[in-house]
Design a protein around this motif. Structure first.
Motif, PDB file in Angstrom:
ATOM      1  N   ASP A 130       0.816  -1.041   0.106  1.00 39.62           N
ATOM      2  CA  ASP A 130       0.193  -0.119  -0.124  1.00 39.62           C
ATOM      3  C   ASP A 130       0.867   1.287   0.014  1.00 39.62           C
ATOM      4  O   ASP A 130       0.574   2.287  -0.696  1.00 39.62           O
ATOM      5  N   VAL A 134       0.615   4.119  -2.768  1.00 37.96           N
ATOM      6  CA  VAL A 134       0.392   5.813  -2.317  1.00 37.96           C
ATOM      7  C   VAL A 134       1.536   6.476  -2.745  1.00 37.96           C
ATOM      8  O   VAL A 134       1.470   7.591  -3.042  1.00 37.96           O
ATOM      9  N   SER A 165      -7.031  -4.429  -2.303  1.00 40.62           N
ATOM     10  CA  SER A 165      -6.637  -3.321  -1.311  1.00 40.62           C
ATOM     11  C   SER A 165      -7.398  -2.183  -1.505  1.00 40.62           C
ATOM     12  O   SER A 165      -7.610  -2.004  -2.778  1.00 40.62           O
ATOM     13  N   SER A 167      -6.247   0.490  -1.496  1.00 37.81           N
ATOM     14  CA  SER A 167      -5.361   1.514  -2.264  1.00 37.81           C
ATOM     15  C   SER A 167      -5.258   1.370  -3.696  1.00 37.81           C
ATOM     16  O   SER A 167      -4.888   2.172  -4.634  1.00 37.81           O
ATOM     17  N   LEU A 170      -6.816   4.122  -6.087  1.00 35.20           N
ATOM     18  CA  LEU A 170      -6.030   5.204  -6.336  1.00 35.20           C
ATOM     19  C   LEU A 170      -5.400   5.238  -7.701  1.00 35.20           C
ATOM     20  O   LEU A 170      -4.983   6.178  -8.232  1.00 35.20           O
TER      21      LEU A 170
END
Length: 338
Positions: A130, A134, A165, A167, A170
């Motif tokens: 993650d 990010v 996940s 994330s 994103l």
């Protein structure tokens, strides 16, 4: 003048791992209180990474000692060095990041006692994945993180985690970042995640169908030409693959996605028109078209036929096959009745 007749004793794998750990810990803001101290700590990290690279892949003149490689990989896991390698990324200099990317692939692929030691470490500390995702928001290290993530994506267990996940969503933001090289890199990672392990992807799409395609529709309808073109090509790459046939059959029942393809058939870009046709034709050729799809095709019959008549792939060996497919689709559109 003094002479040294003895070379410094080479470090053992255990010493290399410990040195890397200590130098990365020295980057902690609690201990680094001066610019010069930070510069010195970064130099030490760089030196230790160079040593790690040499031990893992040789020095250009001699091949690496595989026993030492195995010991170093084992120590990197035991000493939690992987955690530091990832969390200290934002602080590292360019040279250190370059060496880390080189070493990362070797660390992941090397087996210790028939196990991918570093991959297992990441499975047990999945929050590190993650963190890498990010970090696309940090343009200084985004490309480094992208390279590391694509190495992780070579392993189905790590791919599964990233897809599942929080994330993962994103990526739909990162592929449209204003910095072109970062957006392009994020799309390369997204492509690997959606195409490398067909079974994993099939299970993910089945479980998260609505959420995923809601997000994906935004890419297909993006005002950005590159985003539209890349996402349309990628959609063909994974949706039309055999393991995802059940997902594709569900997709082509939905009027909203038919409308997206019809809009893309009218795009100003010939490349996008052609890519859209290869998905649009599946909607039309479906022998079990729902009534809503038939209505849309029927209402737009003349406009669709006009668009298709003008559509051609240009010069190339696939012209004949394309024209045959186009003729069949046009005939099917003419036959559609509500």
């Amino acid at each position: 003048m003094s002479f040294s007749f003895f070379k410094a004793r080479p470090k053992t794998p255990q010493e290399v791992a410990r040195s890397i750990k200590d130098s990365l810990n020295a980057l902690d803001t609690k201990t680094v209180v001066e610019v010069k101290a930070l510069e010195k700590a970064l130099e030490e990290v760089e030196k230790n990474f160079a040593t790690m690279r040499c031990m893992l892949s040789g020095d250009g003149e001699s091949e690496p000692n595989m026993d030492q490689v195995t010991q170093l990989v084992d120590e990197v896991c035991k000493e939690d060095v992987i955690d530091l390698l990832i969390h200290k990324l934002p602080t590292l200099g360019w040279e250190a990041r370059k060496d880390l990317v080189h070493c990362w692939s070797i660390l992941l692929k090397h087996k210790v006692d028939s196990k991918y030691c570093c991959v297992e470490y990441l499975e047990q500390h999945a929050e590190l994945l993650d963190f890498l995702v990010v970090c696309y928001d940090n343009k200084e290290i985004a490309l480094t993180c992208g390279l590391m993530l694509r190495e992780c994506a070579k392993f189905p267990t790590l791919t599964r985690y990233i897809l599942e996940s929080a994330s993962f969503v994103l990526f739909f933001k990162f592929v449209e970042l204003p910095t072109f090289d970062v957006a392009s890199d994020a799309f390369s990672t997204l492509k690997d995640l959606l195409t490398r392990h067909q079974k994993v992807v099939s299970e993910f799409l089945t479980a998260h169908y609505d959420e995923f395609f809601d997000l994906y529709e935004k890419l297909l309808t993006s005002p950005n030409y590159v985003t539209r073109r890349q996402s349309l090509k990628l959609l063909s790459d994974f949706l039309l693959e055999a393991p995802n046939s059940h997902v594709m059959k569900r997709y082509i029942l939905e009027v909203r996605y038919l409308k997206v393809m019809m809009t893309l058939l009218r795009d100003s870009s010939k490349n996008i028109q052609l890519s859209a046709f290869h998905i649009f034709k599946v909607f039309v050729a479906n022998p079990n078209k729902p009534r809503e799809v038939k209505i849309i095709l029927s209402k737009n019959r003349e406009k669709l036929l006009e668009l298709l008549r003008d559509l051609s792939p240009g010069k190339g060996s696939e012209d004949e096959q394309f024209e045959e497919e186009k003729e069949l689709i046009m005939k099917e559109i003419e036959r559609v009745s509500c």
